[in-house]
Design an enzyme around this catalytic site. Structure first.
Site, short mmCIF file in Angstrom:
data_model
loop_
_atom_site.label_atom_id
_atom_site.label_comp_id
_atom_site.label_asym_id
_atom_site.label_seq_id
_atom_site.Cartn_x
_atom_site.Cartn_y
_atom_site.Cartn_z
N LYS A 51 0.84 -1.21 0.00
CA LYS A 51 0.00 0.00 0.00
C LYS A 51 0.87 1.26 0.00
O LYS A 51 0.56 2.25 -0.67
CB LYS A 51 -0.94 -0.04 1.21
CG LYS A 51 -2.06 -1.06 1.02
CD LYS A 51 -2.76 -1.47 2.29
CE LYS A 51 -3.67 -2.67 1.96
NZ LYS A 51 -4.32 -3.29 3.11
N GLN A 95 -5.05 -2.36 9.21
CA GLN A 95 -4.79 -3.64 8.56
C GLN A 95 -5.37 -4.79 9.38
O GLN A 95 -5.10 -4.90 10.57
CB GLN A 95 -3.26 -3.82 8.38
CG GLN A 95 -2.87 -5.06 7.61
CD GLN A 95 -3.35 -5.02 6.15
OE1 GLN A 95 -3.20 -4.02 5.46
NE2 GLN A 95 -3.94 -6.11 5.70
N ASP A 118 -11.47 1.59 3.17
CA ASP A 118 -11.70 0.16 2.93
C ASP A 118 -13.17 -0.12 2.58
O ASP A 118 -13.49 -1.17 2.04
CB ASP A 118 -11.35 -0.64 4.20
CG ASP A 118 -10.04 -1.40 4.07
OD1 ASP A 118 -9.60 -1.62 2.93
OD2 ASP A 118 -9.47 -1.78 5.11
#
Ligand code: NAP
Length: 283
Positions: A51, A95, A118
């Site tokens: 990322k 995460q 997300d």
């Protein structure tokens, strides 16, 4: 035809980089993505590194905040509250998975909906199911983009999704439905799974079992999207949920692992970060 997520994401990231290069003059800064990594699980470290690299390519600012695996839930929630309040942060990603003593639903809910790059926040999920404006979850968004780019007609087609998780299976099924496919969601209790999957014009597999889908489970000419990321038990190499070598000759299009859905997921994360930034700037 093999749909290369690597190639498509490289092209899309280059387009985003051009767009982002215009932002300092227009808005005074570039978008800022903050990624929180708890612990040092090697797979999570590798995803977070991916990322950060993608952010660099696109030209967005990336901050990775690392915390030890024994951080308390309260401390982590406090960190998220601070990031929510920080006006210089446009996107927040924690995460997953998190250590067992931390509630993932609580953490996901704590992230401000407007910074939920997300697309996992319950309000974003609800909006998706109600066809309201929302931040689309990255993996499902990437899958639809790959199908469309490959010229796969979705409308009127029979789609089978194996897997019903909140982050992949269910939202993929919903997006396929929104594209007017007729969708079946299969799972671990599905009886006679091969007879179900053989009906599919579009087969999306998100299970997490190496090479689970064999050639006899796929109809001639199906479009096959392999979401799985597994380690081959013998070689230790990355492999998907689909037996690629056996299925590829039957499929009209297929995604490889690695180099398929994974890079598109990160690409859509970049898109979502830009989207959150622009929404804020244009408010
Ligand atoms: P998950 O939450 O573990 O869900 C797995 C799903 O597979 C469940 O719905 C389960 O059914 C179903 N399943 C398990 N065994 C099955 C069987 N024998 N037959 C039919 N269905 C079965 O996993 P996930 O988070 O959705 O992830 C799935 C895979 O995608 C993993 O390999 C993950 O690493 C990968 N992934 C990749 C990306 C990417 O960007 N490439 C992103 C996210 C996830 P039940 O509901 O009945 O238990």
């Amino acid at each position: 035809m093999i749909i290369s997520g690597k190639e498509l994401s490289a092209k899309l990231k280059a387009e985003m980089a051009e767009q982002v290069a215009t932002f300092p003059a227009k808005y005074g800064r570039v978008p800022h993505l903050t990624v929180v990594l708890v612990g040092d699980d090697p797979a999570s470290v590798s995803y977070v590194t991916g990322k950060a690299k993608a952010s660099e390519v696109v030209g967005i600012r990336n901050t990775t905040i690392r915390r030890p695996a024994d951080i308390s839930e309260e401390e982590l929630l406090g960190l998220i509250r601070d990031l929510n309040a920080d006006d210089t942060v446009d996107g927040i990603l924690v995460q997953l998975p998190l250590p067992g003593h931390i509630s993932e639903p609580k953490v996901i809910e704590a992230i401000s909906r407007d910074k939920d790059v997300d697309g996992f926040h319950p309000l974003n999920v609800a909006a998706l199911w109600q066809k309201q404006p929302c931040i689309l979850p990255c993996t499902p968004k990437g899958i639809i983009r790959m199908l469309k780019t490959a010229g796969v007609e979705i409308r009127g087609k029979r789609a089978v999704v194996i897997g019903r998780s909140n982050i992949v299976g269910l939202p993929v099924a919903k997006l396929l439905l929104d594209e007017n496919a007729t969708v079946t969601v299969a799972h671990s209790k599905t009886a006679d799974l091969p007879s179900v999957t053989r009906q599919a014009d579009i087969l999306v597999v998100a299970i997490g079992r190496p090479r689970f889908v064999t050639a006899d489970m796929v109809s001639e000419g199906a479009a096959v999207i392999d979401v799985g990321v597994n380690r081959d038990p013998v070689t230790g190499k990355l492999c998907g949920d689909v037996d690629f070598a056996a299925v590829e000759p039957k499929a009209s299009v297929i995604t490889p692992v690695p180099g398929g859905v994974g890079p598109m997921t990160i690409c859509c994360l970049m898109e979502n970060t830009i989207e959150c930034f622009l929404k804020k700037m244009e408010r």
